[in-house]
Enzyme design. Structure first.
Site, PDB file in Angstrom:
ATOM      1  N   GLY A 185      -4.107  12.627   9.970  1.00  0.00           N
ATOM      2  CA  GLY A 185      -4.497  11.244  10.239  1.00  0.00           C
ATOM      3  C   GLY A 185      -5.891  11.203  10.830  1.00  0.00           C
ATOM      4  O   GLY A 185      -6.314  12.161  11.504  1.00  0.00           O
ATOM      5  N   GLN A 222     -13.304   7.962  14.938  1.00  0.00           N
ATOM      6  CA  GLN A 222     -13.454   9.415  15.102  1.00  0.00           C
ATOM      7  C   GLN A 222     -14.629   9.972  14.297  1.00  0.00           C
ATOM      8  O   GLN A 222     -15.076  11.084  14.551  1.00  0.00           O
ATOM      9  CB  GLN A 222     -12.162  10.143  14.710  1.00  0.00           C
ATOM     10  CG  GLN A 222     -10.990   9.863  15.645  1.00  0.00           C
ATOM     11  CD  GLN A 222      -9.743  10.592  15.201  1.00  0.00           C
ATOM     12  OE1 GLN A 222      -8.996  10.085  14.383  1.00  0.00           O
ATOM     13  NE2 GLN A 222      -9.541  11.791  15.697  1.00  0.00           N
ATOM     14  N   CYS A 281      -4.821  16.293  17.884  1.00  0.00           N
ATOM     15  CA  CYS A 281      -5.816  15.294  17.477  1.00  0.00           C
ATOM     16  C   CYS A 281      -7.088  16.016  17.051  1.00  0.00           C
ATOM     17  O   CYS A 281      -7.528  16.950  17.732  1.00  0.00           O
ATOM     18  CB  CYS A 281      -6.106  14.369  18.656  1.00  0.00           C
ATOM     19  SG  CYS A 281      -7.322  13.100  18.299  1.00  0.00           S
ATOM     20  N   LEU A 282      -7.680  15.574  15.955  1.00  0.00           N
ATOM     21  CA  LEU A 282      -8.916  16.217  15.484  1.00  0.00           C
ATOM     22  C   LEU A 282     -10.062  16.032  16.474  1.00  0.00           C
ATOM     23  O   LEU A 282     -11.032  16.785  16.433  1.00  0.00           O
ATOM     24  CB  LEU A 282      -9.308  15.660  14.105  1.00  0.00           C
ATOM     25  CG  LEU A 282      -8.339  16.027  12.974  1.00  0.00           C
ATOM     26  CD1 LEU A 282      -8.758  15.338  11.678  1.00  0.00           C
ATOM     27  CD2 LEU A 282      -8.257  17.531  12.774  1.00  0.00           C
ATOM     28  N   HIS A 306      -0.327   6.907  17.068  1.00  0.00           N
ATOM     29  CA  HIS A 306      -1.423   7.744  17.587  1.00  0.00           C
ATOM     30  C   HIS A 306      -2.766   7.236  17.047  1.00  0.00           C
ATOM     31  O   HIS A 306      -3.720   7.049  17.800  1.00  0.00           O
ATOM     32  CB  HIS A 306      -1.170   9.202  17.172  1.00  0.00           C
ATOM     33  CG  HIS A 306      -2.291  10.148  17.466  1.00  0.00           C
ATOM     34  ND1 HIS A 306      -2.142  11.263  18.253  1.00  0.00           N
ATOM     35  CD2 HIS A 306      -3.590  10.169  17.052  1.00  0.00           C
ATOM     36  CE1 HIS A 306      -3.312  11.901  18.337  1.00  0.00           C
ATOM     37  NE2 HIS A 306      -4.195  11.269  17.603  1.00  0.00           N
ATOM     38  N   GLU A 307      -2.816   6.990  15.742  1.00  0.00           N
ATOM     39  CA  GLU A 307      -4.079   6.539  15.129  1.00  0.00           C
ATOM     40  C   GLU A 307      -4.449   5.136  15.606  1.00  0.00           C
ATOM     41  O   GLU A 307      -5.620   4.838  15.821  1.00  0.00           O
ATOM     42  CB  GLU A 307      -3.988   6.583  13.603  1.00  0.00           C
ATOM     43  CG  GLU A 307      -3.745   7.963  13.006  1.00  0.00           C
ATOM     44  CD  GLU A 307      -4.717   9.015  13.489  1.00  0.00           C
ATOM     45  OE1 GLU A 307      -5.884   8.682  13.771  1.00  0.00           O
ATOM     46  OE2 GLU A 307      -4.314  10.187  13.610  1.00  0.00           O
ATOM     47  N   HIS A 324      -6.330   5.036  18.761  1.00  0.00           N
ATOM     48  CA  HIS A 324      -7.775   5.295  18.636  1.00  0.00           C
ATOM     49  C   HIS A 324      -8.556   3.987  18.512  1.00  0.00           C
ATOM     50  O   HIS A 324      -9.683   3.881  18.984  1.00  0.00           O
ATOM     51  CB  HIS A 324      -8.077   6.149  17.402  1.00  0.00           C
ATOM     52  CG  HIS A 324      -7.858   7.617  17.605  1.00  0.00           C
ATOM     53  ND1 HIS A 324      -8.595   8.357  18.495  1.00  0.00           N
ATOM     54  CD2 HIS A 324      -6.995   8.483  17.026  1.00  0.00           C
ATOM     55  CE1 HIS A 324      -8.191   9.634  18.448  1.00  0.00           C
ATOM     56  NE2 HIS A 324      -7.220   9.725  17.563  1.00  0.00           N
TER      57      HIS A 324
END
Ligand SMILES: [Zn+2]
Length: 169
Positions: A46, A51, A94-95, A136-137, A140
């Protein structure tokens, strides 16, 4: 399509609240294409636009991961219409916080509304990993990271670890 740079903590743009998208047009689809390729290359399941430094309310996701048959999902201006009281603890990563994983507890099921790649409005129920990932996304988009749910000590450890990796790279 082009790969974009993924911002990592403690980059200040990650704390920004993303703004709503006015229309799903070719420019936005180009951004979503780039985001998807960037996510696959990372690899991750995701990615939110913020990001890659674009604070718009856009998310891409593919729960099959980079090796499975591709099942991309696109979310523009996503909203949670309903969330279950029942929660699901899940070990998240998370990236933007590479190599750090910890357990977060979120509603186990949610009802979503969003616009897809074609700009059509979709309402959908999500559960399991899908529910975890979309929440989660969506965090952001509010400038919230999963490590914000952890203790201050753990959060500082996570940021320190990322900083150390960045220095070594
Ligand atoms: Zn993330």
């Amino acid at each position: 399509m082009a790969l974009r740079e993924i911002l990592v903590v403690p980059h200040p743009v990650l704390k920004q609240v993303s703004t709503p998208v006015e229309a799903v047009d070719d420019e936005l689809r180009a951004l979503m294409d780039d985001m998807l390729e960037t996510m696959y290359a990372a690899p991750g399941i995701g990615l939110a636009a913020v990001q890659v430094g674009v604070p718009k309310r856009v998310i891409v996701m593919d729960l099959a991961g980079p090796d499975g048959p591709r099942e991309p999902r696109y979310f523009v201006n996503p909203e949670i219409l309903w969330a279950s009281e029942e929660t699901l603890p899940y070990e998240e990563g998370c990236l933007s916080v590479p190599e750090y994983f910890d357990e977060v507890e979120r509603p186990a099921r949610v009802k979503l509304r969003y616009m897809n790649y074609q700009g059509e409005t979709v309402e959908e129920d999500a559960e399991g990993i899908y529910a975890v990932c979309v929440q989660h996304e969506m965090d952001h988009l509010e400038g919230v990271l999963f490590i914000d749910y952890l203790s201050r000590l753990k959060r500082e450890q996570a940021v320190k670890k990322v900083r150390k990796q960045a220095k070594a790279a």
